[in-house]
Design a protein around this motif. Structure first.
Motif, PDB file in Angstrom:
ATOM      1  N   ASN A  85      13.571  -8.183  41.271  1.00 17.35           N
ATOM      2  CA  ASN A  85      13.394  -7.095  40.306  1.00 17.35           C
ATOM      3  C   ASN A  85      12.432  -6.019  40.773  1.00 17.35           C
ATOM      4  N   LEU A  86      12.511  -5.675  42.043  1.00 16.34           N
ATOM      5  CA  LEU A  86      11.755  -4.501  42.498  1.00 16.34           C
ATOM      6  C   LEU A  86      12.425  -3.266  41.889  1.00 16.34           C
ATOM      7  N   PHE A  87      11.675  -2.177  41.793  1.00 17.64           N
ATOM      8  CA  PHE A  87      12.235  -0.956  41.224  1.00 17.64           C
ATOM      9  C   PHE A  87      12.902  -0.152  42.340  1.00 17.64           C
ATOM     10  N   PRO A  88      14.236  -0.068  42.347  1.00 18.44           N
ATOM     11  CA  PRO A  88      14.936   0.540  43.488  1.00 18.44           C
ATOM     12  C   PRO A  88      14.713   2.045  43.612  1.00 18.44           C
ATOM     13  N   ASN A  89      14.236   2.673  42.522  1.00 22.66           N
ATOM     14  CA  ASN A  89      14.046   4.129  42.560  1.00 22.66           C
ATOM     15  C   ASN A  89      12.674   4.531  43.084  1.00 22.66           C
ATOM     16  N   MET A  90      11.893   3.566  43.558  1.00 18.02           N
ATOM     17  CA  MET A  90      10.545   3.889  44.038  1.00 18.02           C
ATOM     18  C   MET A  90      10.308   3.280  45.414  1.00 18.02           C
ATOM     19  N   ARG A 150       4.806   2.633  45.715  1.00 15.35           N
ATOM     20  CA  ARG A 150       4.809   3.009  44.303  1.00 15.35           C
ATOM     21  C   ARG A 150       5.163   1.811  43.422  1.00 15.35           C
ATOM     22  N   LEU A 155       2.262   1.411  40.701  1.00 13.91           N
ATOM     23  CA  LEU A 155       2.631   1.965  39.389  1.00 13.91           C
ATOM     24  C   LEU A 155       1.842   1.338  38.235  1.00 13.91           C
ATOM     25  N   ALA A 156       1.923   0.005  38.142  1.00 17.05           N
ATOM     26  CA  ALA A 156       1.285  -0.662  37.002  1.00 17.05           C
ATOM     27  C   ALA A 156      -0.245  -0.550  37.024  1.00 17.05           C
ATOM     28  N   ARG A 163      -1.014   3.127  35.985  1.00 13.48           N
ATOM     29  CA  ARG A 163      -0.627   3.486  34.621  1.00 13.48           C
ATOM     30  C   ARG A 163      -1.437   2.752  33.569  1.00 13.48           C
ATOM     31  N   THR A 164      -1.851   1.513  33.872  1.00 13.93           N
ATOM     32  CA  THR A 164      -2.635   0.763  32.891  1.00 13.93           C
ATOM     33  C   THR A 164      -4.126   1.056  33.036  1.00 13.93           C
ATOM     34  N   TYR A 178      12.168   1.951  50.925  1.00 13.61           N
ATOM     35  CA  TYR A 178      12.703   1.664  49.595  1.00 13.61           C
ATOM     36  C   TYR A 178      13.192   0.213  49.564  1.00 13.61           C
ATOM     37  N   GLN A 223      16.105  -1.212  51.584  1.00 13.08           N
ATOM     38  CA  GLN A 223      16.038  -1.327  53.046  1.00 13.08           C
ATOM     39  C   GLN A 223      15.438  -2.657  53.504  1.00 13.08           C
ATOM     40  N   ARG A 278       3.227  -7.107  44.369  1.00 11.70           N
ATOM     41  CA  ARG A 278       3.206  -6.225  43.205  1.00 11.70           C
ATOM     42  C   ARG A 278       2.504  -6.905  42.031  1.00 11.70           C
ATOM     43  N   ALA A 279       2.802  -8.188  41.837  1.00 12.24           N
ATOM     44  CA  ALA A 279       2.168  -8.921  40.739  1.00 12.24           C
ATOM     45  C   ALA A 279       0.673  -9.105  41.025  1.00 12.24           C
TER      46      ALA A 279
END
Lengths: 255, 240
Positions: free
Chosen positions: B87-92, B96, B100-101, B104-105, B133, B136, B149-150
């Motif tokens: 569940n990585l964010f494919p648009n970033m 990022r 992101l988290a 943003r937090t 990305y 890749q 990321r976590a």
């Protein structure tokens, strides 16, 4: 060759003696050149574009709003149902049902002849009606896009501690936008063409002028062909722009 | 650290978790095993409320997270989660994805988050992928990034939901190595997995789930060496 002189010389010949081509020329001249009638079509064209832009803006804002309410409502945790959201969702559902369940032309006439019966702003009423109509379809397109996204994306965002709004804004909406672009483009084309309906409530777009000209010449063929051609050209230009945008968005995938 | 009391979860009429009570202490590495459909993933997802329990109480660090008054976003910031499908964010970009988290937090400034991302990426040997990305990367790389990321949120506990199940066999090792390293550093971990080797080597305690209940639990050595209940014996006979 000077068309005006040709017209004048042919006008002296009795209609019955004109050849097929000459007759067609006379009809076209009256539909386009006579008394600078071509200006009316372009006046209508400007209105059509205006109405499309206004209706599109209303449609997208309304659609986004309704789609957000509907998805937010459906994604609530069961023990934390928000009452206000429930009411909004109910209104949104009625809106979508009524708009999608009744013909565009009937909606337009209800707006023009019943709700705004005393207003003379036919073009604006037309734009408003089209925008409200488009909003219902855009809402369903956006909702479909939001729901088509893997739920894991939302879960990943939320598990990182991001709130609902941030998850939508940074993760869900950017991905959904790419997915819904073709459907949204299609809806835009429908909207553009539906502007021709506002002539039914005296909205002054292309078809309105075409009908006005026909009623004076008793000749429908050329005014209608010209109208059709103008819409066709607009749609072709828009389709080209749309596929260009889609190609660009796809490129960012491969980076 | 995590206290679960009488937790039940039903999907419609299907009871997936049946009155589970369990305590997980700080520093423990709890591994959950069991046949598919036994409720292990649902149990894990209830711990950070990705699934809403039908009844029962979950307390994390003294805060009752199942209470409607709890700010769940705030609690989730302290619980990292790694998913089966990354569940990585494919648009970033990867960077990022990681920053992101925290940004943003308001956990970190942009600069701090960038620095944290670089440090963490170095640790898993992927610092050269920062500007790539997700599409890749290989599966193993994606999952290592998902762990990073976590971790960037500096969580107190890490939840792993079958982190190696979607990977090609040759990539399982690299992900498990990162998880093992994390365990050695003292991170509290709850891991749902089919990797019995990992359970034996890293786990401090193994829970065996069947039919929505914790049917048996013990230290890895005891559970694998001396299984008590029949369900566990048949399960182990199939997977080992």
């Amino acid at each position: 060759m000077d068309v005006d002189k040709l017209y004048e010389s042919l006008a002296e010949i009795p209609v019955a003696e004109l050849s097929g081509w000459q007759d067609a020329f006379m009809k076209f001249y009256r539909a386009w050149f006579y008394e600078d009638r071509w200006k009316s079509y372009f006046e209508g064209l400007v209105t059509t574009i205006e109405v499309t832009v206004i209706a599109l803006a209303i449609g997208v804002v309304l659609g986004l709003l309704v789609a957000m309410i509907r998805t937010a409502h459906d994604q609530q945790r069961p023990e934390r149902r928000n009452f206000i959201l429930g009411v909004l969702n109910f209104i949104a559902r009625i809106y979508v049902t009524v708009i999608r369940g009744t013909p565009m032309l009937v909606q337009l006439m209800i707006m023009g002849f019943v709700i705004f019966a005393n207003s003379r702003e036919f073009t604006m009423i037309g734009a408003l009606s089209l925008g409200i109509n488009s909003g219902a379809y855009v809402a369903e397109i956006i909702r479909g896009g939001l729901m088509s996204l893997d739920v894991g994306q939302t879960e990943a965002g939320r598990s990182l501690g991001l709130g609902y709004i941030d998850t939508m804004r940074f993760i869900v909406i950017p991905q959904a936008f790419k997915a819904i672009l073709p459907a949204l483009g299609n809806e835009f084309i429908v909207l553009l063409k539906d502007t021709s309906l506002i002539s039914a409530i005296s909205g002054k777009e292309i078809l309105y002028f075409a009908k006005a000209i026909s009623s004076r010449t008793y000749e429908y063929m050329f005014p209608l062909y010209i109208t059709a051609l103008m819409y066709l050209i607009m749609v072709i230009i828009f389709s080209a722009l749309q596929s260009k945008l889609e190609r660009r968005l796809r490129q960012s995938d491969r980076r | 650290m995590i206290d679960v009391e009488h937790l039940s979860k039903a999907f419609g009429k299907n009871l997936v978790l049946d009155d589970i009570s369990e305590h997980i202490s700080q520093g423990e590495k709890v591994v959950i095993i069991g046949p598919s459909g036994s409720g292990k993933s649902t149990f894990l997802r209830c711990l950070n409320l990705l699934e809403t329990p039908t009844s029962g109480k979950i307390t994390f660090d003294g805060v009752e997270i199942t209470s409607p008054n709890t700010d769940i976003d705030k609690m989730r910031r302290q619980m990292g989660m790694v998913f089966q499908h990354f569940n990585l964010f494919p648009n970033m970009t990867i960077r990022r994805n990681i920053t992101l988290a925290p940004v943003r937090t308001k956990l970190m400034s942009k600069e701090e988050a960038d620095e944290t991302a670089t440090t963490l990426l170095k640790r898993v040997g992927l610092e050269d992928k920062a500007d790539a990305y997700p599409s890749q990367l290989s599966g193993g790389q994606k999952q290592r990034i998902a762990i990073v990321r976590a971790l960037a949120m500096k969580p107190k506990v890490m939840l792993f939901d079958e982190p190696t199940s979607a990977l090609d066999p040759e990539m399982v090792g690299e992900v498990l190595a990162v998880m093992k390293e994390l365990a050695d550093e003292g991170m509290t971990m709850v891991v749902v997995t089919h990797e019995m080797g990992f359970a034996r080597e890293v786990g401090t305690r193994v829970l065996f789930m069947a039919d929505g209940k914790i049917a048996e639990q013990n230290t890895p050595a005891e559970l694998f060496g001396n299984p008590q209940c029949e369900r566990l014996r048949t399960f182990l006979a199939k997977v080992l």
